[in-house]
Design a protein around this motif. Structure first.
Motif, mmCIF file in Angstrom:
data_model
loop_
_atom_site.group_PDB
_atom_site.id
_atom_site.type_symbol
_atom_site.label_atom_id
_atom_site.label_comp_id
_atom_site.label_asym_id
_atom_site.label_seq_id
_atom_site.Cartn_x
_atom_site.Cartn_y
_atom_site.Cartn_z
ATOM 1 N N PHE A 16 -53.738 -42.100 14.407
ATOM 2 C CA PHE A 16 -54.234 -40.917 13.711
ATOM 3 C C PHE A 16 -55.749 -40.924 13.561
ATOM 4 C CE2 PHE A 16 -49.787 -40.371 12.610
ATOM 5 C CZ PHE A 16 -49.662 -39.008 12.842
ATOM 6 N N LEU A 17 -56.360 -42.093 13.503
ATOM 7 C CA LEU A 17 -57.819 -42.146 13.478
ATOM 8 C C LEU A 17 -58.384 -41.613 14.793
ATOM 9 C CD1 LEU A 17 -60.365 -43.006 11.924
ATOM 10 C CD2 LEU A 17 -60.160 -45.230 13.026
ATOM 11 N N ALA A 77 -50.460 -41.591 1.514
ATOM 12 C CA ALA A 77 -51.023 -41.256 2.822
ATOM 13 C C ALA A 77 -49.909 -41.138 3.855
ATOM 14 C CB ALA A 77 -52.037 -42.317 3.250
ATOM 15 N N ALA A 78 -48.936 -42.032 3.777
ATOM 16 C CA ALA A 78 -47.802 -41.971 4.705
ATOM 17 C C ALA A 78 -47.006 -40.686 4.504
ATOM 18 C CB ALA A 78 -46.907 -43.196 4.529
ATOM 19 N N LEU A 79 -46.800 -40.284 3.251
ATOM 20 C CA LEU A 79 -46.104 -39.020 2.989
ATOM 21 C C LEU A 79 -46.902 -37.831 3.514
ATOM 22 C CD1 LEU A 79 -44.531 -39.313 -0.563
ATOM 23 C CD2 LEU A 79 -43.388 -39.185 1.639
ATOM 24 N N GLY A 80 -48.211 -37.900 3.394
ATOM 25 C CA GLY A 80 -49.050 -36.849 3.959
ATOM 26 C C GLY A 80 -48.856 -36.730 5.461
ATOM 27 N N LEU A 81 -48.727 -37.862 6.135
ATOM 28 C CA LEU A 81 -48.490 -37.831 7.578
ATOM 29 C C LEU A 81 -47.110 -37.283 7.904
ATOM 30 C CD1 LEU A 81 -50.132 -41.166 8.756
ATOM 31 C CD2 LEU A 81 -50.950 -38.837 9.104
ATOM 32 N N VAL A 82 -46.122 -37.565 7.067
ATOM 33 C CA VAL A 82 -44.789 -36.989 7.269
ATOM 34 C C VAL A 82 -44.881 -35.470 7.235
ATOM 35 C CG1 VAL A 82 -42.510 -36.702 6.214
ATOM 36 C CG2 VAL A 82 -43.487 -38.988 6.452
ATOM 37 N N VAL A 83 -45.565 -34.938 6.232
ATOM 38 C CA VAL A 83 -45.723 -33.487 6.111
ATOM 39 C C VAL A 83 -46.495 -32.936 7.309
ATOM 40 C CG1 VAL A 83 -46.780 -31.658 4.723
ATOM 41 C CG2 VAL A 83 -45.556 -33.520 3.609
ATOM 42 N N LEU A 84 -47.550 -33.629 7.717
ATOM 43 C CA LEU A 84 -48.347 -33.191 8.864
ATOM 44 C C LEU A 84 -47.504 -33.155 10.137
ATOM 45 C CD1 LEU A 84 -51.349 -32.425 9.234
ATOM 46 C CD2 LEU A 84 -51.726 -34.761 9.982
ATOM 47 N N PHE A 98 -41.065 -28.464 23.684
ATOM 48 C CA PHE A 98 -40.061 -29.374 23.151
ATOM 49 C C PHE A 98 -40.328 -30.853 23.457
ATOM 50 C CE2 PHE A 98 -37.888 -25.249 23.460
ATOM 51 C CZ PHE A 98 -37.694 -25.056 22.100
ATOM 52 N N PRO A 99 -40.890 -31.240 24.600
ATOM 53 C CA PRO A 99 -41.176 -32.668 24.801
ATOM 54 C C PRO A 99 -42.181 -33.229 23.785
ATOM 55 C CG PRO A 99 -41.209 -31.514 26.894
ATOM 56 C CD PRO A 99 -41.107 -30.466 25.834
ATOM 57 N N MET A 100 -43.070 -32.392 23.306
ATOM 58 C CA MET A 100 -44.060 -32.850 22.329
ATOM 59 C C MET A 100 -43.419 -33.166 20.979
ATOM 60 S SD MET A 100 -46.805 -32.869 24.055
ATOM 61 C CE MET A 100 -48.024 -33.096 22.800
ATOM 62 N N ILE A 101 -42.304 -32.525 20.691
ATOM 63 C CA ILE A 101 -41.640 -32.745 19.408
ATOM 64 C C ILE A 101 -41.147 -34.187 19.294
ATOM 65 C CG2 ILE A 101 -39.688 -32.044 17.956
ATOM 66 C CD1 ILE A 101 -40.015 -29.224 19.136
ATOM 67 N N GLY A 102 -40.800 -34.797 20.401
ATOM 68 C CA GLY A 102 -40.355 -36.194 20.381
ATOM 69 C C GLY A 102 -41.412 -37.119 19.800
ATOM 70 N N ALA A 103 -42.655 -36.942 20.215
ATOM 71 C CA ALA A 103 -43.745 -37.754 19.674
ATOM 72 C C ALA A 103 -43.914 -37.500 18.190
ATOM 73 C CB ALA A 103 -45.039 -37.465 20.421
ATOM 74 N N ASN A 104 -43.791 -36.231 17.774
ATOM 75 C CA ASN A 104 -43.901 -35.902 16.349
ATOM 76 C C ASN A 104 -42.808 -36.594 15.546
ATOM 77 O OD1 ASN A 104 -44.691 -32.561 17.335
ATOM 78 N ND2 ASN A 104 -46.138 -34.124 16.710
ATOM 79 N N VAL A 105 -41.595 -36.604 16.084
ATOM 80 C CA VAL A 105 -40.472 -37.218 15.371
ATOM 81 C C VAL A 105 -40.670 -38.729 15.251
ATOM 82 C CG1 VAL A 105 -37.988 -37.692 15.498
ATOM 83 C CG2 VAL A 105 -38.851 -35.393 15.940
ATOM 84 N N VAL A 106 -41.160 -39.367 16.301
ATOM 85 C CA VAL A 106 -41.399 -40.816 16.250
ATOM 86 C C VAL A 106 -42.468 -41.141 15.208
ATOM 87 C CG1 VAL A 106 -42.328 -42.777 17.554
ATOM 88 C CG2 VAL A 106 -40.632 -41.272 18.599
ATOM 89 N N LEU A 107 -43.579 -40.405 15.231
ATOM 90 C CA LEU A 107 -44.640 -40.641 14.251
ATOM 91 C C LEU A 107 -44.165 -40.338 12.840
ATOM 92 C CD1 LEU A 107 -47.639 -39.179 16.266
ATOM 93 C CD2 LEU A 107 -47.222 -41.588 15.726
ATOM 94 N N ALA A 109 -41.073 -40.604 11.742
ATOM 95 C CA ALA A 109 -40.163 -41.684 11.339
ATOM 96 C C ALA A 109 -40.944 -42.934 10.932
ATOM 97 C CB ALA A 109 -39.191 -42.000 12.471
ATOM 98 N N LEU A 110 -41.968 -43.284 11.690
ATOM 99 C CA LEU A 110 -42.777 -44.457 11.355
ATOM 100 C C LEU A 110 -43.483 -44.265 10.012
ATOM 101 C CD1 LEU A 110 -44.286 -45.326 14.845
ATOM 102 C CD2 LEU A 110 -42.516 -46.572 13.590
ATOM 103 N N ALA A 111 -44.035 -43.077 9.793
ATOM 104 C CA ALA A 111 -44.699 -42.799 8.518
ATOM 105 C C ALA A 111 -43.695 -42.821 7.370
ATOM 106 C CB ALA A 111 -45.419 -41.453 8.588
ATOM 107 N N ALA A 112 -42.493 -42.318 7.611
ATOM 108 C CA ALA A 112 -41.457 -42.330 6.571
ATOM 109 C C ALA A 112 -41.052 -43.763 6.219
ATOM 110 C CB ALA A 112 -40.245 -41.523 7.025
ATOM 111 N N VAL A 113 -40.997 -44.641 7.204
ATOM 112 C CA VAL A 113 -40.673 -46.045 6.944
ATOM 113 C C VAL A 113 -41.749 -46.684 6.074
ATOM 114 C CG1 VAL A 113 -40.480 -48.322 8.038
ATOM 115 C CG2 VAL A 113 -39.222 -46.375 8.970
ATOM 116 N N VAL A 114 -43.008 -46.402 6.387
ATOM 117 C CA VAL A 114 -44.098 -46.948 5.571
ATOM 118 C C VAL A 114 -44.025 -46.398 4.149
ATOM 119 C CG1 VAL A 114 -46.613 -47.031 5.267
ATOM 120 C CG2 VAL A 114 -45.617 -47.382 7.528
#
Length: 124
Positions: A16-17, A77-84, A98-107, A109-114
């Protein structure tokens, strides 16, 4: 789990940086030409705001925990990324990218775990 959360937060912060700095530094036309077609649908100020939020979230994932100052900012900050990422997925869905949504879902999920780990069982 503590080390895994640090690794995930570090990877998210780096991604994200880089993305945020790119949105802040480059004009909209260059972003569109480099494959971010969605940028053509938004005003320059909105793109810069998204970039600034990404940079702030990247900083918020690492610095508060590393310095021991207001570590509650890490899961926020992680919750902010989930919303973003929810917003990004909606934009890509509306544009039928639709292929771009996969990257959004992975990011997302990672932010939600944090966020889960730092709010809950592995808080700092």
């Amino acid at each position: 789990m503590h080390i895994a959360l640090w690794i995930i937060a570090g990877l998210l912060a780096a991604a994200f940086l880089a993305a945020g700095l790119m949105k802040l530094a480059q004009p909209r036309e260059r972003l569109v030409a480099s494959g971010m077609g969605w940028a053509g649908d938004f005003p320059d100020g909105m793109i810069k705001a998204i970039g600034a939020l990404e940079v702030l979230a990247a900083i918020g994932l690492i610095l508060p925990a590393a310095l021991g100052i207001a570590p509650v900012l890490v899961p926020l900050a992680a919750l902010g990324l989930v919303v973003l990422m929810i917003g990004a997925a909606i934009v890509h869905a509306r544009r039928k990218e639709f292929p771009m949504i996969g990257a959004n879902v992975v990011l997302l999920a990672l932010a939600a775990v944090v966020a889960w780990g730092r709010f809950g069982p592995h808080s700092l």
